[in-house]
Design a protein around this motif. Structure first.
Motif, short mmCIF file in Angstrom:
data_model
loop_
_atom_site.label_atom_id
_atom_site.label_comp_id
_atom_site.label_asym_id
_atom_site.label_seq_id
_atom_site.Cartn_x
_atom_site.Cartn_y
_atom_site.Cartn_z
N ARG A 37 -12.48 -12.39 -17.14
CA ARG A 37 -11.23 -12.98 -17.59
C ARG A 37 -11.17 -14.49 -17.38
O ARG A 37 -10.42 -15.19 -18.03
CB ARG A 37 -10.07 -12.31 -16.87
CG ARG A 37 -9.88 -10.87 -17.34
CD ARG A 37 -8.94 -10.08 -16.47
NE ARG A 37 -8.77 -8.72 -16.98
CZ ARG A 37 -8.20 -7.74 -16.31
NH1 ARG A 37 -7.76 -7.96 -15.09
NH2 ARG A 37 -8.08 -6.55 -16.84
N TYR A 53 -5.03 -14.63 -25.36
CA TYR A 53 -4.34 -13.38 -25.03
C TYR A 53 -5.32 -12.21 -25.06
O TYR A 53 -5.28 -11.31 -24.20
CB TYR A 53 -3.20 -13.13 -26.01
CG TYR A 53 -2.01 -14.06 -25.85
CD1 TYR A 53 -2.03 -15.12 -24.95
CD2 TYR A 53 -0.85 -13.87 -26.61
CE1 TYR A 53 -0.94 -15.97 -24.81
CE2 TYR A 53 0.25 -14.70 -26.48
CZ TYR A 53 0.20 -15.75 -25.59
OH TYR A 53 1.28 -16.59 -25.45
N GLU A 65 -6.60 -9.72 -22.17
CA GLU A 65 -6.16 -8.35 -22.43
C GLU A 65 -4.73 -8.12 -21.98
O GLU A 65 -4.34 -7.00 -21.64
CB GLU A 65 -7.10 -7.34 -21.73
CG GLU A 65 -8.54 -7.45 -22.17
CD GLU A 65 -9.45 -6.51 -21.40
OE1 GLU A 65 -8.96 -5.88 -20.44
OE2 GLU A 65 -10.62 -6.39 -21.75
N ASN A 66 -3.95 -9.20 -21.98
CA ASN A 66 -2.55 -9.08 -21.56
C ASN A 66 -1.80 -10.32 -22.07
O ASN A 66 -2.08 -11.43 -21.61
CB ASN A 66 -2.46 -8.99 -20.04
CG ASN A 66 -1.06 -8.64 -19.54
OD1 ASN A 66 -0.10 -9.31 -19.88
ND2 ASN A 66 -0.97 -7.60 -18.72
N PHE A 94 1.17 -11.35 -21.46
CA PHE A 94 1.95 -12.03 -20.43
C PHE A 94 1.05 -12.95 -19.59
O PHE A 94 1.44 -14.06 -19.23
CB PHE A 94 2.65 -11.01 -19.53
CG PHE A 94 3.61 -10.13 -20.28
CD1 PHE A 94 4.73 -10.66 -20.89
CD2 PHE A 94 3.39 -8.76 -20.39
CE1 PHE A 94 5.62 -9.85 -21.59
CE2 PHE A 94 4.26 -7.96 -21.08
CZ PHE A 94 5.37 -8.50 -21.70
N ALA A 95 -0.15 -12.47 -19.29
CA ALA A 95 -1.10 -13.32 -18.55
C ALA A 95 -1.47 -14.53 -19.38
O ALA A 95 -1.53 -15.67 -18.86
CB ALA A 95 -2.35 -12.51 -18.19
N GLU A 145 4.58 -2.06 -15.94
CA GLU A 145 3.35 -2.38 -15.22
C GLU A 145 2.60 -3.54 -15.88
O GLU A 145 2.01 -4.37 -15.18
CB GLU A 145 2.46 -1.14 -15.19
CG GLU A 145 1.17 -1.32 -14.40
CD GLU A 145 0.35 -0.05 -14.34
OE1 GLU A 145 -0.75 -0.08 -13.79
OE2 GLU A 145 0.84 0.99 -14.86
N LYS A 146 2.65 -3.64 -17.19
CA LYS A 146 1.90 -4.68 -17.89
C LYS A 146 2.41 -6.08 -17.54
O LYS A 146 1.63 -7.03 -17.43
CB LYS A 146 1.99 -4.44 -19.40
CG LYS A 146 0.93 -5.18 -20.20
CD LYS A 146 0.90 -4.67 -21.63
CE LYS A 146 -0.27 -5.30 -22.38
NZ LYS A 146 -0.38 -4.78 -23.76
N LEU A 147 3.72 -6.20 -17.35
CA LEU A 147 4.30 -7.50 -16.98
C LEU A 147 3.82 -7.92 -15.59
O LEU A 147 3.38 -9.07 -15.39
CB LEU A 147 5.83 -7.40 -16.99
CG LEU A 147 6.58 -8.65 -16.51
CD1 LEU A 147 6.34 -9.82 -17.46
CD2 LEU A 147 8.08 -8.37 -16.37
N GLN A 182 1.14 -6.89 -13.97
CA GLN A 182 -0.30 -7.15 -14.01
C GLN A 182 -0.60 -8.49 -14.66
O GLN A 182 -1.47 -9.25 -14.21
CB GLN A 182 -1.02 -6.03 -14.76
CG GLN A 182 -1.07 -4.72 -14.02
CD GLN A 182 -1.77 -3.64 -14.84
OE1 GLN A 182 -1.91 -3.76 -16.05
NE2 GLN A 182 -2.18 -2.57 -14.17
N GLY A 183 0.11 -8.81 -15.73
CA GLY A 183 -0.15 -10.05 -16.44
C GLY A 183 0.14 -11.27 -15.60
O GLY A 183 -0.67 -12.21 -15.53
N GLN A 213 -2.31 -11.47 -12.72
CA GLN A 213 -3.64 -11.82 -13.23
C GLN A 213 -3.73 -13.32 -13.49
O GLN A 213 -4.72 -13.97 -13.15
CB GLN A 213 -3.89 -11.04 -14.51
CG GLN A 213 -5.26 -11.28 -15.12
CD GLN A 213 -5.42 -10.48 -16.42
OE1 GLN A 213 -4.93 -9.37 -16.53
NE2 GLN A 213 -6.09 -11.07 -17.39
#
Length: 809
Positions: free
Chosen positions: A523, A553, A557-558, A560-561, A585-587, A589-590, A593
């Motif tokens: 990443r 993006y 792979e996110n 938000f990140a 969870e995605k928020l 993690q992003g 990350q």
């Protein structure tokens, strides 16, 4: 031999001396014949010094004894072989039990490596013997965990414990240790004397040396011990008349029983009297004379000043110790011991701010009174220097470290020296000079070059920084620290170009970063793409901007990140299109990350304020898949952005996970509670856990925060609070794990405008300091920096210095 000794005592003439020397020769030959080569060598050296006029007789033995000088080295040499048969190893260990008369000889044995377990155990045993024979000894001094009961040094371990228990008057435990000593070992020769001392009865079967030892033990454990205990009680009472009378009795009893200890006793009494503010002339009169101001005296005085919290005074006494120790041969000129002394002095001076050090240098006392009645051999240690004020260089950490490093080019000494001269920003011209000296002394060490690189980077001199980095790469290009430095320096250069909005240079930086291994995979490869996005945005190339945004993006792979990363790199309002946060969870993690991606690159990441409510809502479930490094990065970013409640919750998740970052998460928890009474407790617990985990960075940060938190800095306190035990630290850790809710505002400390109660002084604070503090608080509304106080109110500043660091206190 005993008859010859008595004859020499009754008739001290040359013939009697020669007769005793011949008796010793017979004894030495007997020892050699019995295979006790080490004892024979030790006795031969003793007799050679005692009877130099009999050298002709003794020379006949050196030919045979010198052949045995390396007996110990040859005996243990096979132990360095990893495949040594067990039978041969057991034979060597049995020989050591029977013949080793001094663990120190084994500790210095050249045929074993310095890190060999047996040699390290022998070093510990030698130190423990010294500690035990000086008095009861502390538990940690006599524990000897390095020596198992099956070790050939086990009899020495039992002997050390027996001696310590004897001094503590734990007779039953002492007797058990004596019973367990192998009767064939060397320490077993002391068992009869110690048993007789325990019983308090004479034993006619004792050998002459054992009887002599028993005689000395019996004396020092009865009348002399009682007199010294009475003196301790008198000193605790504080009643001067009682103290002076107890000093007279103790000195008289010591002179009668153990006169060879009288010099040391007077030195201890003189220093105890100074600490208790007793008149020096009354103490001298009670002792029946002055104490001898040799190296031993100044060493004791320096240690006492350290315990009293007077670093400047301690260094004054250490400087006098240095002069006398060099004169007495206790310190070799330009030896490592001298380097260690200079380093120790510099370390304890590091507790004092420079303004107070400057004042201490101006107020060095005249030492002439200490030498007024000293014999010529004591005055000779001063050389051509007259007793008076010593050179103030001993109060300069810079000078002391310089002297220490000139003797011993130890990297840790250079590092400490550099830390001592850094400016508040962590760099500075003086620190650069130390780094250059370090590099000259250790050209294969990359650390001084990396520091010079960082210093140049902080000044914006990126070309110079790159030169230092290339030198470090030529020394060790595979060093992970060097590789990280290359990446961080290139990122710092790129961020300077971002700040200046130079699109073409930003693109070049992105191309250069892509050539580095850390940014080619995973990443982190999104970072050069994000830099190209900034370049395209500055050039107003909308098509390229959208393409690079989508690529960033996708690489992360996110979305938000990617958004957080691009927004952190955005220049002059060229921000990516806003994203609506979707709780989940995605928020979590992003954001975590993105924080972890640039955590070690010194790139500031900001959590979008409008995302914080959704992040808090999603954190408990969303953080389950995060690793510890991502959790740490998220908590640190939240703390930097002043979202203390978010940092509190994130640190709690990290604490619940446990593992190697437990101390770090507890430190972060403390920083979330800077206004709470839990703050200092969490800091102390974090420092103790970090000691167990050997995390130096957490220890340093926690101690710095504790120093800032004190109502007075550490140099203003007579004694520092004792460190928290590991058991207490674990209790704090468990409490913080279970305390999930961020404290309500009412739970934090608030100022109370009501009636104030008289509170006790903090431990160790000088009582005279209280009215001065009151004046400062009234005048300034707080505690100003010492430098500011020196400038605005020099009179008040000098008064604080007199109270805290006045010599003689």
């Amino acid at each position: 031999m005993e008859h010859a000794k008595r004859l020499l005592k009754d008739l001290p003439i040359r013939v009697s001396e020669a007769l005793l020397a011949e008796a010793y020769v017979a004894r030495i030959r007997s020892l050699n014949e019995r295979g006790l080569a080490l004892e024979a060598q030790a006795l031969l050296e003793y007799v050679s010094k005692r009877f130099p006029s009999s050298s002709a007789v003794l020379d006949t033995l050196y030919a045979t004894t010198e052949k045995r000088d390396d007996t110990l080295a040859e005996l243990v040499r096979p132990l360095s072989q990893p495949d040594l048969p067990e039978e041969q190893k057991a034979h060597i260990e049995r020989a050591l039990r029977r013949e080793l008369v001094d663990p120190y000889a084994l500790a210095q044995c050249p045929s074993l490596s310095a890190d060999h377990p047996l040699r390290k155990a022998a070093t510990a045993a030698a130190q423990a013997v010294t500690a035990a024979t000086r008095g009861p000894g502390r538990d940690e001094e006599i524990a000897l965990p390095e020596i198992s009961l099956r070790s050939p040094l086990a009899p020495w371990k039992l002997l050390v414990r027996a001696i310590a228990l004897f001094y503590r008057r734990e007779d039953d435990a002492c007797a058990q240790c004596l019973d367990a000593i192998d009767p064939d070992s060397v320490p077993a020769r002391l068992v009869p004397a110690l048993r007789a001392a325990l019983s308090g009865k004479s034993d006619k079967t004792l050998t002459t040396p054992s009887a002599g030892l028993l005689s000395r033990i019996a004396k020092t454990t009865t009348a002399t011990r009682d007199a010294l205990q009475s003196l301790d009680s008198a000193l605790k009472s504080g009643k001067r008349g009682k103290i002076f009378e107890a000093i007279r009795r103790a000195v008289e009893q010591c002179d009668q029983d153990v006169p060879d200890l009288l010099i040391r006793l007077r030195q201890h009494l003189a220093i105890r009297g100074a600490i208790a503010d007793l008149p020096a002339d009354r103490v001298r009169e009670a002792m029946g004379g002055s104490s001898r101001k040799d190296a031993s005296f100044w060493r004791l005085y320096a240690l006492a000043a350290e315990r009293a919290g007077s670093p400047a005074e301690a260094c004054l006494h250490w400087e006098q110790y240095r002069k006398h120790a060099l004169h007495e041969g206790l310190l070799p000129p330009d030896g490592l011991e001298l380097a260690a002394l200079y380093g120790h002095m510099a370390t304890i001076l590091g507790r004092m701010p420079e303004p107070l050090l400057k004042q201490a240098r101006e107020q060095i006392p005249d030492l002439g009174r200490y030498y007024a009645d000293q014999p010529p051999e004591i005055l000779a240690a001063l050389g051509n220097e007259k007793p008076g004020k010593p050179d103030p260089a001993f109060l300069s950490p810079d000078v002391l470290y310089r002297r220490s490093c000139a003797i011993d080019a130890d990297p840790e000494l250079f590092h400490a020296w550099m830390e001592a001269v850094k400016n508040p920003e962590g760099y500075g011209k003086a620190a650069d000079e130390v780094a250059h000296a370090w590099h000259a002394a250790a050209p294969a060490d990359t650390r001084p070059l990396l520091f010079l690189m960082e210093s140049a980077e902080a000044r914006g001199a990126f070309k110079k920084a790159l030169d230092y980095l290339e030198q470090a790469e030529r020394i060790d290009s595979l060093d992970p620290a060097v590789a990280r430095a290359r990446l961080r320096l290139m990122v710092a250069s790129a961020m300077q170009h971002v700040k200046k909005r130079n699109a073409s240079l930003i693109k070049k930086d992105a191309d250069a970063l892509e050539t580095l291994p850390p940014t080619r995979e995973g990443r982190r490869s999104a970072f050069p793409i994000a830099l190209r996005w900034v370049s395209a945005a500055l050039r107003c190339d909308q098509t390229e901007t959208r393409r690079l945004q989508d690529e960033t993006y996708a690489r992360l792979e996110n979305p938000f990140a990617g958004f957080v990363l691009l927004k952190s790199l955005a220049a002059a309002g060229k921000a990516p299109p806003e994203l609506k946060p979707e709780p989940g969870e995605k928020l979590v993690q992003g954001i975590a990350q993105a924080c972890a991606l640039v955590a070690d690159l010194k790139v500031c990441v900001e959590i979008p304020p409008q995302w914080v409510p959704a992040l808090k809502q999603s954190l408990p479930d969303g953080a389950r898949s995060l690793d510890l490094s991502a959790l740490r990065a998220l908590a640190e970013t939240a703390l930097d952005d002043e979202y203390e409640d978010l940092a509190y919750a994130t640190s709690g998740i990290g604490l619940a996970r446990g593992g190697p970052l437990a101390a770090r998460f507890l430190l972060l928890r403390a920083q979330c509670l800077s206004s709470s009474d839990r703050y200092s407790t969490c800091l102390r617990a974090a420092a103790e856990l970090a000691r167990q985990q050997r995390d130096e960075s957490v220890i340093e940060e926690a101690m710095d925060l504790l120093d800032e938190e004190e109502i007075l800095p550490p140099w203003a306190m007579g004694e520092k609070p004792s460190p928290m035990s590991l058991e207490e630290a674990h209790r704090v850790l468990e409490r913080e794990k279970n305390d999930l809710a961020y404290p309500a505002p009412d739970d934090f400390d608030e100022e109370d405008d009501g009636d104030e109660e008289d509170l006790p002084l903090p431990p160790g604070m000088h009582p005279e300091l209280l009215p001065v503090l009151a004046e400062i608080l009234e005048k300034y509304g707080g505690l100003p920096d010492p430098r500011e106080l020196e400038r605005t109110d020099p009179k008040l500043f000098r008064e604080i210095g007199r109270i805290l660091f006045g010599f003689g206190r």
